[in-house]
Design a protein around this motif. Structure first.
Motif, PDB file in Angstrom:
ATOM      1  N   LEU A   1       8.606  -8.416   2.228  1.00 25.97           N
ATOM      2  CA  LEU A   1       8.512  -7.881   0.770  1.00 25.97           C
ATOM      3  C   LEU A   1       7.182  -7.009   0.623  1.00 25.97           C
ATOM      4  O   LEU A   1       7.195  -5.995  -0.142  1.00 25.97           O
ATOM      5  CB  LEU A   1       8.520  -9.332  -0.246  1.00 25.97           C
ATOM      6  CG  LEU A   1       8.797  -8.727  -1.773  1.00 25.97           C
ATOM      7  CD1 LEU A   1       9.934  -7.987  -1.932  1.00 25.97           C
ATOM      8  CD2 LEU A   1       8.545  -9.698  -2.550  1.00 25.97           C
ATOM      9  N   PRO A   2       6.124  -7.361   1.219  1.00 28.91           N
ATOM     10  CA  PRO A   2       4.911  -6.324   0.794  1.00 28.91           C
ATOM     11  C   PRO A   2       5.281  -4.817   1.263  1.00 28.91           C
ATOM     12  O   PRO A   2       4.825  -4.027   0.895  1.00 28.91           O
ATOM     13  CB  PRO A   2       3.950  -6.736   1.781  1.00 28.91           C
ATOM     14  CG  PRO A   2       4.052  -8.447   1.946  1.00 28.91           C
ATOM     15  CD  PRO A   2       5.699  -8.593   1.914  1.00 28.91           C
ATOM     16  N   PHE A   3       6.336  -4.891   2.304  1.00 29.39           N
ATOM     17  CA  PHE A   3       6.625  -3.322   2.737  1.00 29.39           C
ATOM     18  C   PHE A   3       7.388  -2.505   1.628  1.00 29.39           C
ATOM     19  O   PHE A   3       7.383  -1.200   1.706  1.00 29.39           O
ATOM     20  CB  PHE A   3       7.481  -3.433   4.216  1.00 29.39           C
ATOM     21  CG  PHE A   3       6.818  -3.712   5.193  1.00 29.39           C
ATOM     22  CD1 PHE A   3       6.141  -2.865   5.880  1.00 29.39           C
ATOM     23  CD2 PHE A   3       6.992  -5.048   5.783  1.00 29.39           C
ATOM     24  CE1 PHE A   3       5.443  -2.840   7.112  1.00 29.39           C
ATOM     25  CE2 PHE A   3       6.187  -5.263   6.942  1.00 29.39           C
ATOM     26  CZ  PHE A   3       5.510  -4.187   7.603  1.00 29.39           C
ATOM     27  N   ALA A   4       7.744  -3.302   0.579  1.00 30.73           N
ATOM     28  CA  ALA A   4       8.245  -2.639  -0.644  1.00 30.73           C
ATOM     29  C   ALA A   4       7.432  -1.873  -1.489  1.00 30.73           C
ATOM     30  O   ALA A   4       7.872  -1.399  -2.355  1.00 30.73           O
ATOM     31  CB  ALA A   4       9.312  -3.624  -1.150  1.00 30.73           C
ATOM     32  N   PHE A   5       6.068  -2.335  -1.119  1.00 29.76           N
ATOM     33  CA  PHE A   5       5.092  -1.717  -1.930  1.00 29.76           C
ATOM     34  C   PHE A   5       3.931  -1.049  -1.279  1.00 29.76           C
ATOM     35  O   PHE A   5       3.186  -0.440  -2.028  1.00 29.76           O
ATOM     36  CB  PHE A   5       4.429  -3.120  -2.817  1.00 29.76           C
ATOM     37  CG  PHE A   5       5.306  -3.827  -3.622  1.00 29.76           C
ATOM     38  CD1 PHE A   5       5.684  -3.494  -4.920  1.00 29.76           C
ATOM     39  CD2 PHE A   5       5.897  -5.055  -3.227  1.00 29.76           C
ATOM     40  CE1 PHE A   5       6.698  -4.142  -5.692  1.00 29.76           C
ATOM     41  CE2 PHE A   5       6.778  -5.783  -3.657  1.00 29.76           C
ATOM     42  CZ  PHE A   5       7.133  -5.269  -5.173  1.00 29.76           C
TER      43      PHE A   5
ATOM     44  N   TYR B   1      12.635   3.614   1.259  1.00 27.97           N
ATOM     45  CA  TYR B   1      12.487   2.476   2.003  1.00 27.97           C
ATOM     46  C   TYR B   1      11.779   1.410   1.414  1.00 27.97           C
ATOM     47  O   TYR B   1      12.049   0.167   1.682  1.00 27.97           O
ATOM     48  CB  TYR B   1      11.060   3.196   3.127  1.00 27.97           C
ATOM     49  CG  TYR B   1      11.952   3.989   4.208  1.00 27.97           C
ATOM     50  CD1 TYR B   1      12.453   3.224   5.257  1.00 27.97           C
ATOM     51  CD2 TYR B   1      12.049   5.013   4.405  1.00 27.97           C
ATOM     52  CE1 TYR B   1      12.955   3.706   6.684  1.00 27.97           C
ATOM     53  CE2 TYR B   1      12.917   5.790   5.503  1.00 27.97           C
ATOM     54  CZ  TYR B   1      13.147   5.021   6.453  1.00 27.97           C
ATOM     55  OH  TYR B   1      13.710   5.702   7.350  1.00 27.97           O
ATOM     56  N   HIS B   2      11.343   1.733   0.196  1.00 29.21           N
ATOM     57  CA  HIS B   2      10.846   0.461  -0.503  1.00 29.21           C
ATOM     58  C   HIS B   2      12.089  -0.444  -0.924  1.00 29.21           C
ATOM     59  O   HIS B   2      11.951  -1.644  -0.624  1.00 29.21           O
ATOM     60  CB  HIS B   2       9.804   0.794  -1.826  1.00 29.21           C
ATOM     61  CG  HIS B   2       8.601   1.237  -1.433  1.00 29.21           C
ATOM     62  ND1 HIS B   2       7.744   1.866  -2.698  1.00 29.21           N
ATOM     63  CD2 HIS B   2       7.773   1.299  -0.369  1.00 29.21           C
ATOM     64  CE1 HIS B   2       6.589   1.945  -2.047  1.00 29.21           C
ATOM     65  NE2 HIS B   2       6.662   1.535  -0.829  1.00 29.21           N
TER      66      HIS B   2
ATOM     67  N   ALA C   1      15.029  -0.597   0.270  1.00 30.04           N
ATOM     68  CA  ALA C   1      15.556  -1.052   1.492  1.00 30.04           C
ATOM     69  C   ALA C   1      14.952  -2.486   2.013  1.00 30.04           C
ATOM     70  O   ALA C   1      15.387  -3.326   2.470  1.00 30.04           O
ATOM     71  CB  ALA C   1      15.494  -0.042   2.834  1.00 30.04           C
ATOM     72  N   PHE C   2      13.573  -2.362   2.037  1.00 33.90           N
ATOM     73  CA  PHE C   2      12.772  -3.592   2.391  1.00 33.90           C
ATOM     74  C   PHE C   2      13.050  -4.523   1.449  1.00 33.90           C
ATOM     75  O   PHE C   2      13.047  -5.922   1.614  1.00 33.90           O
ATOM     76  CB  PHE C   2      11.272  -3.220   2.583  1.00 33.90           C
ATOM     77  CG  PHE C   2      10.914  -2.733   3.761  1.00 33.90           C
ATOM     78  CD1 PHE C   2      10.945  -3.525   5.187  1.00 33.90           C
ATOM     79  CD2 PHE C   2      10.484  -1.404   4.180  1.00 33.90           C
ATOM     80  CE1 PHE C   2      10.535  -3.028   6.379  1.00 33.90           C
ATOM     81  CE2 PHE C   2      10.210  -0.874   5.259  1.00 33.90           C
ATOM     82  CZ  PHE C   2      10.221  -1.674   6.478  1.00 33.90           C
ATOM     83  N   ALA C   3      13.064  -4.234  -0.049  1.00 37.26           N
ATOM     84  CA  ALA C   3      13.487  -5.269  -1.005  1.00 37.26           C
ATOM     85  C   ALA C   3      14.732  -5.797  -0.564  1.00 37.26           C
ATOM     86  O   ALA C   3      15.051  -7.051  -0.727  1.00 37.26           O
ATOM     87  CB  ALA C   3      13.392  -4.649  -2.447  1.00 37.26           C
ATOM     88  N   ALA C   4      15.694  -5.154  -0.152  1.00 33.50           N
ATOM     89  CA  ALA C   4      17.170  -5.711   0.054  1.00 33.50           C
ATOM     90  C   ALA C   4      17.188  -6.182   1.015  1.00 33.50           C
ATOM     91  O   ALA C   4      17.861  -7.409   1.324  1.00 33.50           O
ATOM     92  CB  ALA C   4      18.143  -4.373   0.426  1.00 33.50           C
TER      93      ALA C   4
END
Length: 490
Positions: free
Chosen positions: A378-382, A463-464, A466-469
């Motif tokens: 999840l941190p990759f979404a931010f 990409y944010h 996609a990482f959240a998904a």
């Protein structure tokens, strides 16, 4: 606190008799004791099977990396050379459905050895392919061999280890499953930088020869039993159905749309074929794959959770290389080096995950593991494109650790829930559901990234999302694992 009950494994049998030995904890699963130590012959068997696992996992990542180079050398378009990968995956789906019948008919040891030999021989044929058409044909044969080798190896391990040792043995063997894809981009990049693309296939030869020699010496080679004739209509329905669904989902990656006829038509036909297979299997005395195994609530729950865990794992394996290559503009080799932390986290943790699975049960470990994957991803979404590299590597390592605790405990729980004679079919079901789940996870990421580009979003925003998904898929897998946990307790 309730008093623990004790059991002892009766020598030479799969049943338990009252006495002293392995304790049963409050969680309702057997805790390893001295009697549950893994014999040396089981580790020898595991070491042999690892050769096949490394070949299968490494081959996929290496060949996908080299598709552009192969197409240029064989003067083939991207649409044509893409079938080098697609044909392999479709053939894999077909042979997964027949592996259980072959294992019962000829013995899983013989099936594994024959599949390893076929995989090695077709690797040589791929390396010397004069045309793209020849290469695609050989890759289809190679996919058929890989689809037999993977579940046959898992069946051998399951029968050798037994349910109380399943987690530890599968955990150690799983190192190849996590490590090979993580190292694949680096190895493939170095090979393409220094050698011709043919070496992407020739690298399988030493693994195949060593594995074949060790397999002859250490694997069980007992013959099979009378299983009746091959149910060809069921094979067509099951193999064709799985392949059509996987193909349709993979086509989403081309234009990022669910509405294209090349997507929904194969998926619809595939689902109809699978429905026909299920209906036919329920009425046959000796079905190709025993669908009635899903009346076992633990087995059914483990496979359901594994389906969503596979979706999360495969989507993450697609997303992480793209994150470095596309978003950060890194080279193939640098991307591979960046992903080592992810593979290292999984490789270090898998043996521990296996011990925890044997002690507490796969359900509770998978609940925590899949939740941890979501928290690590999840941190990759931010994060922005200027994110601190140390932080990124720490998150990748954490994601690798979490992945080791997310998927393999579910596989171990599924195998531990069935009788040894049911393991060939169980291995086929586990691998089919994981791969269909993986195809769905990859399709979700492809659609998100494609729609983000078409909608005029920034690349980073795509990409944010996609990482959240991916984190959401992991949360779904964690929720599904709680059902497995509940059934294991009851």
């Amino acid at each position: 606190m309730t008093q623990a009950r004790t059991d002892t494994i009766a020598p030479g049998s799969g049943s338990t008799v009252p006495g002293a030995g392995s304790t049963v904890s409050e969680l309702g699963t057997a805790a390893p004791a001295e009697s549950d130590k893994i014999p040396a012959h089981v580790w020898r068997t595991a070491a042999v099977v690892v050769f096949g696992a490394i070949m299968g996992m490494l081959d996929t990542s290496l060949v996908n990396i080299g598709l552009h180079t192969i197409g240029a050398d064989l003067d083939a378009s991207l649409a044509t050379i893409q079938w080098v990968a697609s044909g392999y995956l479709l053939a894999l789906g077909v042979s997964l459905t027949i592996c259980g019948w072959l294992g019962r008919r000829f013995g899983v040891g013989r099936v594994w050895l024959g599949a390893l030999a076929a995989f090695t021989i077709t690797s040589v044929a791929c390396a010397f392919a004069p045309t793209a058409g020849w290469l695609i044909a050989m890759r289809i044969l190679q996919g058929l061999a890989a689809g037999l080798m993977i579940p046959a190896g898992q069946t051998i391990l399951g029968q050798a280890a037994g349910p109380k040792r399943m987690g530890r043995v599968m955990g150690v063997v799983g190192i190849a499953v996590v490590g090979a894809p993580a190292l694949g981009p680096t190895i493939g990049g170095l090979m393409l930088a220094n050698w011709s693309w043919q070496w992407l296939f020739l690298i399988n030869i030493p693994f195949g020869l060593i594995g074949f020699g060790l397999g002859l010496r250490y694997l069980p080679m007992q013959g099979g039993a009378a299983t009746g004739g091959l149910d060809l209509p069921s094979l067509i329905l099951a193999g064709g159905g799985v392949s059509a669904v996987v193909y349709g989902l993979s086509e989403i990656g081309i234009d990022g749309s669910f509405t294209a006829p090349t997507v929904w038509l194969p998926v619809l036909l595939g689902l109809a074929a699978l429905a026909g297979f299920i209906a036919r299997s329920r009425t046959r005395t000796r079905p190709l794959l025993d669908i009635r195994m899903f009346s076992n609530r633990v087995f059914a729950a483990a496979n359901s959770a594994s389906f969503f865990s596979g979706a999360s794992m495969f989507s993450l394996m697609l997303l992480l290389p793209l994150y470095f290559q596309v978003l950060h503009g890194d080279s193939l080799i640098r991307t591979g080096v960046s992903l080592i932390a992810y593979g290292a986290g999984g490789a270090i943790t898998l043996p521990l995950g296996g011990r925890l699975t044997d002690r507490f049960g796969g359900g509770i470990i998978a609940v925590g593991g899949n939740l941890a994957v979501a928290l690590a991803v999840l941190p990759f979404a931010f994060l922005g494109t200027d994110a601190n590299i140390v932080l990124v590597q720490l998150l990748l390592f954490a994601a690798g650790v979490a992945t080791a605790l997310a998927g393999m405990p579910l596989v171990s729980a599924a195998y531990a829930a069935v009788r040894p004679d049911q393991l060939p079919d169980a291995a086929a079901f586990v691998n089919i559901l994981q791969r269909v789940g993986g195809a769905i996870g990859v399709a979700v990421i492809a659609v998100i990234l494609s729609r983000a580009t078409q909608s005029g979003w920034s690349l980073l925003s795509g990409y944010h999302l996609a990482f959240a998904a991916t984190a959401a898929l992991s949360l779904t897998a964690s929720t599904a694992s709680t059902i497995l946990r509940r059934h294991q307790r009851s």
